[in-house]
Scaffold this active site. Structure first.
Site, mmCIF file in Angstrom:
data_model
loop_
_atom_site.group_PDB
_atom_site.id
_atom_site.type_symbol
_atom_site.label_atom_id
_atom_site.label_comp_id
_atom_site.label_asym_id
_atom_site.label_seq_id
_atom_site.Cartn_x
_atom_site.Cartn_y
_atom_site.Cartn_z
ATOM 1 C CD GLU A 57 -2.815 -1.292 0.132
ATOM 2 O OE1 GLU A 57 -3.082 -0.252 -0.509
ATOM 3 O OE2 GLU A 57 -3.306 -2.394 -0.151
ATOM 4 C CB CYS A 97 -1.356 6.898 0.858
ATOM 5 S SG CYS A 97 -2.440 5.733 1.690
ATOM 6 C CD GLU A 142 2.521 9.968 -0.795
ATOM 7 O OE1 GLU A 142 1.425 9.515 -0.417
ATOM 8 O OE2 GLU A 142 3.578 9.313 -0.732
#
Length: 475
Positions: A250, A284, A378
Site C-alpha cells: 500500500e 496516502c 506525493e
C-alpha cells in the site's frame, strides 16, 4: 500518558526484552519524553522469526484466533481515550482524528475476528469432465506462512491492525516493525494482544532501524509475506529484493479530484477541505490535486482558499485543531521548499504557504506547472494545487497520466459523466460526490500503477494471506 512499553519493547516468544541501545520517544508538540524503546539488531529480528515459526508449528485454531481478536477489539474500546492520547503524543495527529482512528481500530479487530471463523473453501465438480467421474474434490484454505508487517506513523494503531488482524485471522504469525516515529502505540497494542490471551510467538514486535530489521526478514526464507504501507520507492525496492515472497504493498499517491461545472460547489469545497487537511494531509489518500472546469474555477478557488484559511491549526490536543504539526522538522522543511520552488516556477499562493517549526498552514496553490513535484509527486502535507481544465475529459487524461492510482473522486450532477469517469480513471477506487480520502475498514482498498499491489480491507487482506490446497478423493 501510557508508558507500558517503556523498558520492555522487544517482544518474542521469550517475552519482553531489553537491548543494549534504546531510543527516547518525545512528544510531537511539547518535546517531553514519553518513554524509551529497545533498538533491535538483525539478530533480534531473526529471533522474532524463530518465535513466529515455533508458534506456527504449534498452530492456533480458528476459534481461538477469533476469540483473541474479539477480545482485542473490546480492550481497544475500553482503553480508547488512552490510546488516542498516545497517538496524538507520538505523531501530532489532532486528538479528534486520533479518537476516530481508535474507533476504526475497534472495528478492524472485530472484522478480523469475524473473518477467522469463515475462511473460504469450496467444492470442485471434477466430474464436469469424464476423467473426474467418481471423484469428490474440495479446496482447503491454509496460511501462507509468517508475515513481516512494516507500518507507517500516520495511522499507528489502525494500520498495524490492518496487518496483524487479517494475518492472525488467516493463521499466520506476524513479525512487526512499526514506524520509528510511533513505536509506543504499536507496543501498547502488542501488550493488549498479550492481555487478550494471544499465545507467545504469534505477534512479535521489533523496534529499531528499518534497514537492519527488514533486511533480516527479506533474507529469511521462512518469511512468506511482506506487507508494507509507506512510500512507493521503498515498497518497490522491498519487492525487488525478495521476488519469491508474496507482497501486499500500500504505497504513495497524489490523490486527484475533479470538479465539473455542474457540481455542487459547496459540497465539493467542504469535502476537498476534509480530504486535504484531515491528519494534516499526512495520508496516502490525502487530496493533492483538484482539476476544476473553467466556468466554475474562480468560484471554487476562492471558496477553497477561504475554507483553508478558516481551518484551525496548532496544538493537537486542542479539540478544535484540524491541522497539527507534521511528523518531523525535515518533513516541514521539505514541503516548504516545494512550495517556494513552485512559486518561483509561477505558482501563486491563494491561502497559507507559511511554515512555523513543524506546523504548515493549510495551503492552496494555483497556476502550478504540471511538471512540478506538488502535482507529480506525493506531498504528504496540507497542500493542494488547483488546476483549471476545459473539460472533465481533459481532467481524466491528466488524472490517469500520473504514475499513481489509489483513490480519485469526481464531483458532478451527471450520471453519464460519472460512469465515463468510472470507466476511464485509473485508480483502485473511484468515488463520485464522495471525498477522495474516503475509506472504510471492510472495503477492498489498494492502488494500481505506482500506488501498490494487493488489497487490504479485512476480508480482502485475509485472502491475500491464504493458499488453497486441492483435495481429491475417490472412494
Amino acid at each position: 500518558m501510557s508508558r507500558t512499553t517503556s523498558g520492555r519493547t522487544f517482544s518474542t516468544a521469550g517475552g519482553w526484552q531489553d537491548t543494549a541501545e534504546r531510543w527516547t520517544i518525545t512528544d510531537s508538540w511539547t518535546g517531553a519524553d514519553l518513554g524509551t524503546v529497545s533498538v533491535a539488531t538483525k539478530q533480534h529480528a531473526t529471533a522474532a522469526v524463530d518465535a513466529a515459526a515455533a508458534a506456527m508449528r504449534t498452530g492456533l485454531a480458528p476459534h481461538a484466533r477469533a476469540r483473541v481478536l474479539a477480545e482485542v477489539s473490546r480492550l481497544i474500546e475500553t482503553h480508547a481515550e488512552e490510546l488516542a492520547g498516545l497517538i496524538t503524543a507520538e505523531t501530532g495527529k489532532p486528538i479528534t482524528a486520533s479518537r476516530a482512528e481508535v474507533a476504526r481500530a475497534v472495528i478492524t479487530a472485530r472484522l478480523s475476528a469475524e473473518e477467522a471463523g469463515r475462511l473460504p473453501g469450496e467444492t470442485v465438480p471434477l466430474d464436469a469432465v469424464e476423467a473426474g467421474d467418481g471423484t469428490f474434490a474440495f479446496t482447503m484454505p491454509g496460511p501462507l506462512g509468517i508475515v513481516a508487517a512494516v507500518t507507517p506513523f500516520n495511522f499507528p494503531l489502525n494500520l498495524v491492525l490492518h496487518k496483524v488482524g487479517p494475518a492472525l485471522a488467516a493463521g499466520c504469525a506476524v513479525v512487526l516493525k512499526p514506524s520509528e516515529h510511533a513505536p509506543l502505540t504499536a507496543g501498547r497494542l502488542t501488550a493488549l494482544f498479550e492481555r487478550a490471551g494471544l499465545p507467545a510467538g504469534w505477534l512479535n514486535l521489533v523496534t529499531g532501524p528499518p534497514a537492519d530489521i527488514v533486511d533480516a526478514w527479506l533474507a529469511d526464507d521462512r518469511v512468506a509475506v511482506v506487507t508494507f504501507t509507506g512510500s512507493s520507492a521503498v515498497g518497490w525496492r522491498l519487492k525487488a529484493r525478495s521476488p519469491r515472497k508474496r507482497h501486499v504493498l500500500e504505497l504513495g499517491s497524489n490523490t486527484a479530484m475533479v470538479v465539473a461545472a455542474d457540481a455542487d460547489l459547496d459540497r465539493a469545497v467542504r469535502d476537498a477541505t476534509t480530504a486535504a487537511l484531515s491528519g494534516s494531509g499526512q495520508a496516502c489518500v490525502s487530496l493533492q490535486r483538484v482539476y476544476v472546469e473553467r466556468p466554475v474555477a474562480s468560484a471554487f478557488q476562492a471558496a477553497l482558499a477561504r475554507s483553508f484559511a478558516a481551518t484551525p491549526c496548532g496544538d493537537p490536543r486542542d479539540e478544535r485543531t484540524v491541522v497539527g504539526p507534521l511528523i518531523s522538522r525535515d518533513a516541514a522543511e521539505r514541503l516548504a521548499a516545494w512550495v517556494a520552488a513552485a512559486q518561483r516556477a509561477g505558482a501563486r499562493v491563494a491561502a497559507g504557504g507559511s511554515v512555523e517549526d513543524r506546523l504548515m498552514a493549510p495551503t492552496v496553490l494555483v497556476d502550478v506547472p504540471r511538471d512540478n513535484p506538488l502535482v507529480c509527486e506525493e506531498a504528504f502535507g496540507p497542500v493542494v494545487s488547483v488546476i483549471v481544465v476545459d473539460s472533465v475529459s481533459a481532467a481524466i487524461d491528466e488524472v490517469t497520466a500520473a504514475d499513481y492510482g489509489l483513490n480519485t473522486a469526481l464531483y458532478t450532477g451527471s450520471l453519464a459523466t460519472s460512469l465515463d469517469y468510472a470507466r476511464r480513471a485509473e485508480a483502485g477506487t473511484v468515488l463520485v460526490n464522495v471525498a477522495p480520502s474516503f475509506r472504510t475498514d471492510h472495503m477492498p482498498y489498494g492502488g494500481v500503477k505506482g500506488s501498490g499491489q494487493g488489497r487490504e480491507g479485512v476480508k480482502y487482506a485475509v485472502a491475500e494471506l491464504l493458499q488453497e490446497k486441492l483435495v481429491v478423493l475417490r472412494p
